[in-house]
Design an enzyme around this catalytic site. Sequence first.
Site, PDB file in Angstrom:
ATOM      1  NE  ARG A  14      -1.407   2.550   2.825  1.00 49.01           N
ATOM      2  CZ  ARG A  14      -0.857   3.666   3.306  1.00 49.01           C
ATOM      3  NH1 ARG A  14      -0.607   4.706   2.521  1.00 49.01           N
ATOM      4  NH2 ARG A  14      -0.522   3.754   4.584  1.00 49.01           N
ATOM      5  CD  GLU A 144      -3.480  11.997   5.900  1.00 51.00           C
ATOM      6  OE1 GLU A 144      -4.676  12.343   5.950  1.00 51.00           O
ATOM      7  OE2 GLU A 144      -2.832  11.903   4.847  1.00 51.00           O
TER       8      GLU A 144
HETATM    9  C1  LIG Z   1      -2.128   7.278   4.345  1.00 51.55           C
HETATM   10  C2  LIG Z   1      -1.507   7.479   5.664  1.00 51.55           C
HETATM   11  C3  LIG Z   1      -1.976   6.521   6.661  1.00 51.55           C
HETATM   12  C4  LIG Z   1      -0.026   7.414   5.603  1.00 51.55           C
HETATM   13  O1  LIG Z   1       0.550   6.584   4.966  1.00 51.55           O
HETATM   14  C5  LIG Z   1       0.698   8.350   6.422  1.00 51.55           C
HETATM   15  O2  LIG Z   1       0.082   9.182   7.075  1.00 51.55           O
HETATM   16  O3  LIG Z   1       1.924   8.289   6.412  1.00 51.55           O
END
Ligand SMILES: CC(C)C(=O)C(=O)O
Length: 517
Positions: A14, A144
């Site tokens: 992801r 986040e």
């Molecule tokens: C999409 C979010 C969870 C992310 O990868 C981050 O904040 O680093």
Amino acid sequence: MGNRKIEIMDTTLRDGEQTSGVSFSVSEKLTIAQLLLEELRVDRVEVASARVSQGELDCVKAVAAWAADNGCLDRIEVLAFVDNGLSIGWMEQAGVRVQNLLTKGSLNHLTHQLRKTPQQHFDEIATVIDLAAKKGIRSNVYLEDWSNGMRHSPEYVLQYLDFLALQPIDRIMLPDTLGVLTPTETAAFIGTLRARYPQIHLDFHAHNDYDLGTANVLEAVKAGIDGLHLTVNGMGERAGNAPLASAVAAINDLLDDAEVSIKESAIYTVSKLVENFSGVRIPTNKPIVGDNVFTQTAGIHADGDNKNNLYFNDLLPERFGRKRKYALGKTSGKANIEKNLQELGLKLNEEDLKKVTQRVIELGDKKENVTTEDLPYIISDVLANNVHEEQISVESYVLTHAKGLRPSATIAVRINGKLFEEHAQGDGQFDAFMNALTMAYSKNDIRLPGLIDYNVRIAPGSSSDALCETTITWQAGKRTFSTRGLDSDQTVSAIKATQKMLNAIRQETRGTRPEPV
Ligand SMILES: CC(C)C(=O)C(=O)O
């Protein structure tokens, strides 16, 4: 008391896929997910973002179907959004059962991106978590921009966490979204939350913008974190995420009371597979997995390794399915050569070892890196030179190759102490060189042997600056013999082979039969 188990969630599929230019196919995602869970033994994998594309839906379906068949569906996670249940519908279609819900962990993001009040945000989150639960989907929640939230709006973060503490969720995920934390801040922020919420599972998600990802991960573990998000080769948005290999090795070697489930010996294989599938090359100096990180270059290091492994640390390459190497080049000493000879099962006497070392240093001066694969060629070249003293020398030459013009050679060759300079053209540079040489020899009433075979090889596994070995077979009357030349330039290696032939026929005219060399 036993070691504290730190859960590892791998997000190569992801966040790692958010590396610019990377997109995994269905079978690539499936293969990587299988390897991560079964071979590398990560605890959980985040495989995609919901609602990204049809292709992504197909990927997640394939991974979920395999995981369901293999009893590990609960270890497959998908990044989902606060979107009135659209992500949940997508996840149901894909067949996954764990959502990592993306919410706002700083007032700054909440106010400027969502333009909502904390209460509005919390209400929507509660609705989504509830909806997910009704569909049999469990929830983890990302905050986040949490690191900036802790820096600039800690009262918002704590208010939000107090709310989350009452929700039916499994984990709270704390991302350093912009990779801005220092190790000291990481320790302080996580320490604060650990003390305030001792019962809640906390994950830390480090980014590597200041190259502090691994350092921050270590501090998070020391401060009591329960889980870490890592990626293979440190892939990920911008400068990437905390790299799995370094984080795992650092936890194993540098902390006394924490452990992870990762099988270290599988790290390198998975790392290379992800390199190939993603097309993102691993930097040669990347700890644990880079090409050069287990290579000793300086002669003094190889010498020290012969004396009680003086230059070893705990990062033994064998742990990761790799091997220590000893580079060959201008800083090599005899010890480096000997280590490489051992590898090849060869042994040289002291005098030949010195000559080979000298030759490697000379080559290293011209060519940055001489490989173990080059060594047999160098040895045979040096030992061949032992057979005949080089009395005839090609002192200098200029070879030209230009589009639209015939290749030409201007050479100066010393024959029987006298210097001859000639110029000739030919079908190629080496042909022109041979024509000029023939002219010089005809002035001495000597007929050169004919060239009957010309064979070029490069050391296996080498790149375009590889050493070339040219073997030329000559016909002198009824007899044939071969000579060999070695250089990083192909034409030069052919000229070296020719110079050996000249010395061989010189020996012959003095009564010694030329031997194949
Ligand atoms: C999409 C979010 C969870 C992310 O990868 C981050 O904040 O680093």
